[in-house]
Write an enzyme that holds these catalytic residues in place. Sequence first.
Site, PDB file in Angstrom:
ATOM      1  N   GLU A 112       0.854  -1.197   0.000  1.00 27.82           N
ATOM      2  CA  GLU A 112       0.000   0.000   0.000  1.00 27.82           C
ATOM      3  C   GLU A 112       0.881   1.234   0.000  1.00 27.82           C
ATOM      4  OE1 GLU A 112      -3.297  -0.254   3.071  1.00 27.82           O
ATOM      5  OE2 GLU A 112      -2.145  -2.026   3.578  1.00 27.82           O
ATOM      6  N   LYS A 114       2.244   4.647   1.209  1.00 30.63           N
ATOM      7  CA  LYS A 114       2.172   5.280   2.541  1.00 30.63           C
ATOM      8  C   LYS A 114       1.881   6.759   2.320  1.00 30.63           C
ATOM      9  CE  LYS A 114       4.537   5.311   6.960  1.00 30.63           C
ATOM     10  NZ  LYS A 114       4.380   6.711   7.252  1.00 30.63           N
ATOM     11  N   ASP A 116       1.312  10.581   2.801  1.00 28.23           N
ATOM     12  CA  ASP A 116       1.969  11.524   3.702  1.00 28.23           C
ATOM     13  C   ASP A 116       0.912  12.483   4.239  1.00 28.23           C
ATOM     14  OD1 ASP A 116       3.931  12.709   5.072  1.00 28.23           O
ATOM     15  OD2 ASP A 116       4.985  13.556   3.354  1.00 28.23           O
ATOM     16  N   TYR A 224      -6.720   2.118   6.022  1.00 30.69           N
ATOM     17  CA  TYR A 224      -5.780   1.026   5.802  1.00 30.69           C
ATOM     18  C   TYR A 224      -5.834  -0.083   6.848  1.00 30.69           C
ATOM     19  CZ  TYR A 224      -2.827   3.998   8.835  1.00 30.69           C
ATOM     20  OH  TYR A 224      -2.339   4.783   9.842  1.00 30.69           O
ATOM     21  N   LYS A 313      10.855   3.639   2.833  1.00 34.91           N
ATOM     22  CA  LYS A 313      10.697   5.078   2.615  1.00 34.91           C
ATOM     23  C   LYS A 313      11.303   5.505   1.278  1.00 34.91           C
ATOM     24  CE  LYS A 313       9.034   7.264   5.508  1.00 34.91           C
ATOM     25  NZ  LYS A 313       9.171   7.776   6.841  1.00 34.91           N
ATOM     26  N   CYS A 407      10.893  46.561 -15.894  1.00 34.42           N
ATOM     27  CA  CYS A 407      10.909  45.161 -16.338  1.00 34.42           C
ATOM     28  C   CYS A 407      12.334  44.732 -16.669  1.00 34.42           C
ATOM     29  CB  CYS A 407      10.002  44.993 -17.566  1.00 34.42           C
ATOM     30  SG  CYS A 407      10.151  43.356 -18.297  1.00 34.42           S
ATOM     31  N   CYS A 410      12.257  44.177 -20.770  1.00 32.31           N
ATOM     32  CA  CYS A 410      11.999  45.231 -21.766  1.00 32.31           C
ATOM     33  C   CYS A 410      12.106  46.629 -21.179  1.00 32.31           C
ATOM     34  CB  CYS A 410      10.629  45.025 -22.411  1.00 32.31           C
ATOM     35  SG  CYS A 410       9.269  45.367 -21.266  1.00 32.31           S
ATOM     36  N   CYS A 423       4.937  43.587 -15.386  1.00 31.30           N
ATOM     37  CA  CYS A 423       5.503  44.421 -16.450  1.00 31.30           C
ATOM     38  C   CYS A 423       4.340  44.979 -17.257  1.00 31.30           C
ATOM     39  CB  CYS A 423       6.399  43.558 -17.338  1.00 31.30           C
ATOM     40  SG  CYS A 423       6.700  44.260 -18.965  1.00 31.30           S
ATOM     41  N   CYS A 429       6.935  43.402 -24.760  1.00 33.20           N
ATOM     42  CA  CYS A 429       7.938  42.745 -23.908  1.00 33.20           C
ATOM     43  C   CYS A 429       8.256  41.375 -24.507  1.00 33.20           C
ATOM     44  CB  CYS A 429       7.386  42.583 -22.491  1.00 33.20           C
ATOM     45  SG  CYS A 429       8.492  41.654 -21.420  1.00 33.20           S
TER      46      CYS A 429
HETATM   47  O1  I6G Z   1       1.236   4.731   9.519  1.00 34.66           O
HETATM   48  C1  I6G Z   1       0.750   3.840   8.668  1.00 34.66           C
HETATM   49  C2  I6G Z   1       0.560   4.174   7.371  1.00 34.66           C
HETATM   50  C3  I6G Z   1       0.044   3.260   6.483  1.00 34.66           C
HETATM   51  C4  I6G Z   1       0.428   2.545   9.134  1.00 34.66           C
HETATM   52  C5  I6G Z   1      -0.083   1.609   8.228  1.00 34.66           C
HETATM   53  C6  I6G Z   1      -0.276   1.984   6.883  1.00 34.66           C
HETATM   54  O2  I6G Z   1      -0.764   1.073   6.065  1.00 34.66           O
HETATM   55  C7  I6G Z   1      -0.914   1.414   4.715  1.00 34.66           C
HETATM   56  N1  I6G Z   1      -0.395   0.376   8.664  1.00 34.66           N
HETATM   57  C8  I6G Z   1      -0.200   0.064   9.937  1.00 34.66           C
HETATM   58  C9  I6G Z   1      -0.533  -1.310  10.381  1.00 34.66           C
HETATM   59  C10 I6G Z   1       0.308   0.988  10.843  1.00 34.66           C
HETATM   60  N2  I6G Z   1       0.633   2.216  10.447  1.00 34.66           N
HETATM   61  C11 I6G Z   1       0.543   0.645  12.264  1.00 34.66           C
END
Ligand code: I6G
Length: 670
Positions: A112, A114, A116, A224, A313, A407, A410, A423, A429
């Site tokens: 999956e 992750k 942000d 998730y 990561k 500018c 020009c 400008c 220009c």
């Molecule tokens: O922090 C997390 C991001 C994504 C997760 C996670 C996750 O799964 C896509 N899955 C688990 C089981 C945990 N943290 C603890």
Amino acid sequence: MSAEHEIARLRELLNQHNYRYYVLDDPQLPDVEYDRLWRRLLELEQQYPELVRDDSPTQRVGAEPVGQLHPVQHEVPMLSLENVFDHDGLCGFDRRVRQRLGIEGELEYICEPKLDGVAVSLLYRQGVLERGATRGDGANGEDITHNVRTIPTIPLHLLGTSLPDLLEVRGEVYLPWVGFESLNEQARALQEKVFVNPRNAAAGSLRQLDAGVTAQRPLQMCCYSVGRVLGATLPERHSEVLDYLNHWGFRINAETEVVHGVDGCASYYEHLAARRDTLGYDIDGIVYKVDSLALQDALGFTSRAPRWAVAKKFPAQEQLTRLLEVEFQVGRSGAITPVARLEPVFVGGVTVSNASLHNRDEVNRLGVRTGDTVVVRRAGDVIPQVVSVVSDQRRGDSGEIRFPESCPVCDSPVQQDAAVLRCTGGLVCAAQLKESIKHFASRKAMDIDGLGDKRVAQLMELGLIGSVADLYRLMAETLAGLEGMGEKSAHNLVDAIAHSRDTSLPRFLYALGIPQVGPATAQGLARHFGSWRALQAASLEELQAVEDVGPVVAAHVRCFLDSPDAMQVVKKLRDAGVNWPSAKTRETADEPLQGATWVVTGSLDNFSREQAKAALEGLGARVVSSVSSKTSAVLAGREAGSKLKKARQLGIPVMDEQALLELLSAQGGG
Ligand code: I6G
């Protein structure tokens, strides 16, 4: 009807609709009608501010602001994940897992992205959303129920029938790039603080005391995992748990996939890393989990993290570097943008040596000086940004950033236009002219290949082009032999220009570079008026009748159509043979779904949701998110849920992916 009555009626209607749309998931008004009523209410309330009431849907979505965020204790701690940073780390994880389980062969892992964002827990009792909470330190978070309720991808009631007595679902609330960009654009326009990155924007939005603020932030949530469940038996695999969650009404990341062994994990990583810039939201890695729940149980947890999961990561998207100097670039509209020249730094997978500083307000907000150590962020295909200054590393030789008084290209006088320095030279220009020509040739406009920055600059410097109309007079014999241009490329360029003569009205309108007329607005104008002649005759009011055209855009369009210079260029283009079929012929030729309203639901094999939406729009359909009696058809993929059910109840035609592929191939686009 008096204004007071009309406001009361609109308020009632819109509140009813909100309830049906968000709470019952059963909209009765089509989106366009809803938007129209909303705009009308806003207009009346602006006219009669004394009639604005707190319960108006324009004033606030959700409950009264809360006084503070209350602490929440997680019954089952929200653990973190073990991180690895390279392939060896991933192999180490796989080896440890198999050793512990005594398994020699390959395991099935679920991969999956992750996201942000901000980890959130949602608690449902008897199917009803009772509480939303942040992760906090894993043991204790904060109550953000009032805010999560404003996120449309979070169900207020679980869907389906045999619901668990209690369900705690976990996932990530995040802000897609488009939403982040538009939030920051708004903040800049209002001279407010911009958000450093989408994660901070999502976190800040979720900690608002006033849910009305949160409701303005286009947050989304992907789930998730299940933290707790009572009164229901979960299936045997994590991938199946995600399917359950999806059926209960939660969004699951569309990129989720089950793979075999560590090699499957590695190729998933390569595949997703290559597409990271196109996902539309930030991810900072991939999470791998053992798919079998029995094996997860056997593996158990360390004190901090599950033994059955790991996050690999991605390279960091923010890095430190030095700002060497600032140059000023002039854009198509004359906006003068400060651009930071940086000591090259590897960030987000590429080497970055320039970053936008946006405008004077942003430079002031950052308090940045040349020579400073700065944090540079590059996410997706967004232009790198300087997000902050490390002020305690400032050196004695740092210098003030001075904005130009004329500018830089020009030398015309400059004007401060809100936050933007502009400008005033217009097409006199060279920078504005060059950008206009590049825009004219760009893919969504006249689609002329081979007219990049350097080539346009060269043709302008040689005096071969002084306006977009001059492109159509270029000859291969003149071009061949220019620096960097052989006979073949000269012919290719002339052919590409010649091909662009046969275009469409939307493309042509977009190519003209009218301020604030993007491809969608150009499409709307072309559809509404059908011909250049009708558009030219349109009044400001008539222009505003087009969807998404407000007073500002209408004024830009009218101003363009009233400009003798602009009309001279249009005439020259048409004299040069630029043409488009009348709206009718194009509709029937290219847009077989003209006038139809479609809904896309479920997972598709050949398209992401966005791709399917774009394909349907390309065929002329409007794509909306909810099924109603006005829906023309539903494109249903695997695991389509409530929308498919509703379409069937209403007798709306349901198409599968194959039908879309056939429509596209009939158009030559498939
Ligand atoms: O922090 C997390 C991001 C994504 C997760 C996670 C996750 O799964 C896509 N899955 C688990 C089981 C945990 N943290 C603890």
